[in-house]
Design an enzyme around this catalytic site. Sequence first.
Site, PDB file in Angstrom:
ATOM      1  N   SER A  42     -25.976  14.389  -1.076  1.00 17.70           N
ATOM      2  CA  SER A  42     -28.084  14.607  -1.443  1.00 17.70           C
ATOM      3  C   SER A  42     -28.542  14.238  -2.630  1.00 17.70           C
ATOM      4  CB  SER A  42     -27.985  16.193  -0.640  1.00 17.70           C
ATOM      5  OG  SER A  42     -29.147  16.275  -0.286  1.00 17.70           O
ATOM      6  N   ASP A 116     -25.115   1.676  22.954  1.00 15.66           N
ATOM      7  CA  ASP A 116     -23.690   1.813  22.740  1.00 15.66           C
ATOM      8  C   ASP A 116     -22.386   0.835  22.823  1.00 15.66           C
ATOM      9  OD1 ASP A 116     -21.303   3.268  22.670  1.00 15.66           O
ATOM     10  OD2 ASP A 116     -22.271   5.176  24.102  1.00 15.66           O
ATOM     11  N   ASP A 119     -20.533  -3.256  20.371  1.00 13.91           N
ATOM     12  CA  ASP A 119     -20.288  -2.793  19.484  1.00 13.91           C
ATOM     13  C   ASP A 119     -18.711  -2.912  20.647  1.00 13.91           C
ATOM     14  OD1 ASP A 119     -19.276  -0.602  20.868  1.00 13.91           O
ATOM     15  OD2 ASP A 119     -20.474   0.986  18.885  1.00 13.91           O
ATOM     16  N   ASP A 123     -18.755   4.840  24.455  1.00 19.99           N
ATOM     17  CA  ASP A 123     -17.938   5.579  22.518  1.00 19.99           C
ATOM     18  C   ASP A 123     -18.798   7.007  22.432  1.00 19.99           C
ATOM     19  OD1 ASP A 123     -19.625   4.373  20.959  1.00 19.99           O
ATOM     20  OD2 ASP A 123     -16.602   4.003  19.706  1.00 19.99           O
ATOM     21  N   ASP A 286     -29.394  10.177   8.880  1.00 18.35           N
ATOM     22  CA  ASP A 286     -30.073  11.482   8.333  1.00 18.35           C
ATOM     23  C   ASP A 286     -31.909  11.833   8.493  1.00 18.35           C
ATOM     24  OD1 ASP A 286     -30.596  12.470   5.410  1.00 18.35           O
ATOM     25  OD2 ASP A 286     -29.175  11.533   4.772  1.00 18.35           O
ATOM     26  N   HIS A 323     -27.835  14.573   7.622  1.00 17.49           N
ATOM     27  CA  HIS A 323     -27.388  14.407   6.704  1.00 17.49           C
ATOM     28  C   HIS A 323     -26.202  14.925   6.039  1.00 17.49           C
ATOM     29  CE1 HIS A 323     -29.219  13.913   2.684  1.00 17.49           C
ATOM     30  NE2 HIS A 323     -29.143  15.640   2.191  1.00 17.49           N
TER      31      HIS A 323
END
Length: 406
Positions: A42, A116, A119, A123, A286, A323
Amino acid sequence: MDPIARVDYGYGAVQKLTPMAKALINQAYGKGPDRSYIGGSSNGGRHAMVAAARFADQYDGVLANSPGFNLPLAAAAQLYSAQQFRRVATDETNLETGFTLPERTMVANAILARCDALDGVVDGLVQDLEACRTTFDLDLHVPTCTGARDGTCLTADQKDAVGKMYRGPVNSDGRALYATQPYDPGLATPGWASWKFTSSVGNARDPVAVGIIFQVPPDPGIASSLANSRNFAFNYNFDTDFPKLLLTDATYTENAMSFMTPPNPTKLNTLRDRGAKMIVVQGASDGVFSIDDTRNWYDELMKENAGKADAFARFFIVPGMNHSSGGPATEQYDALASLVDWVENGKAPDRIVATARGAGNAGGVNLAVPPDWAPDRTRPLCPYPSVARYNGSGDSERAENFSCRR
Ligand SMILES: [Ca+2]
């Protein structure tokens, strides 16, 4: 309010304390450290990125986790998010009423439905974030409410607000002032919500950062009540207030972008030429610092180094992670060990294996890990722009059955 404290917060602390720490080590052991590393998450990740540019002669390795890169712009972008959600909130003192958990879960599922499998395996993770940018469309793939909001749709106004939040703040000329954010299924968590709905209006985070620490002149009244900080966020003007982030005066002689961000962030020649290494890791969801802002920096770093920046700096995206931690993600990883191995043994990280903190995890359970995952699922985190792709056979809960490929 203290101009020296501003600079210390930005880079002065690292500038002063690193030589002090080295001198202390020298006094205690009769010699300086063999290696020096700087790392943090951060704002600490931001310190690491600043140090890579400002103080590269001091470090052999730099680890920036979930860095608050361009922090003044990200904090201002949070105020823009607050303004968007205010338009659709049923209670402006609780912005989450504009984009509830059932609605965010519905959007997350719509993202997964489209992205999803890109790739190679369904999953619960969108590892091919880049392909998802052109595959998922909020307007097309999320139902528009025809009646009352019931968690199965978004109203047209909500789509407008959410879409604007993901596109990032613009001024009245349409000029982008921060960065876009990618659609990733990690938005249906308390961690994401706390940044978007609480920090963005609270009198301890984004409004105070923008209004007191970053702008010139500062507006100290913001911190005195939640009503004041909320009003500051709601009324922040991206034409007339935003430019104050670049102002100086007789008291504040250095502007926020100067003290909070690296000078020439893609000019890391000192770090590169002395053989130092840098690892940057960030979650795709994030809630405060956009992964796209960090990605844009890395793309520019690549250009600056004729496509060979990966010889000294690598950027790893954690799909689903919020984050610094949390989110439906494999978000336990030892990037420091990978950095040390790179610096001290010359072994460049082609992958960093990350583990989920599901039920029974000894170090603390991440409640956002879906129950249908193996609680100790592993995945390779891949150096951008490669992504973890399923090999097509073997246990899809294990990292060894994935390859980092474009
Ligand atoms: Ca997947």
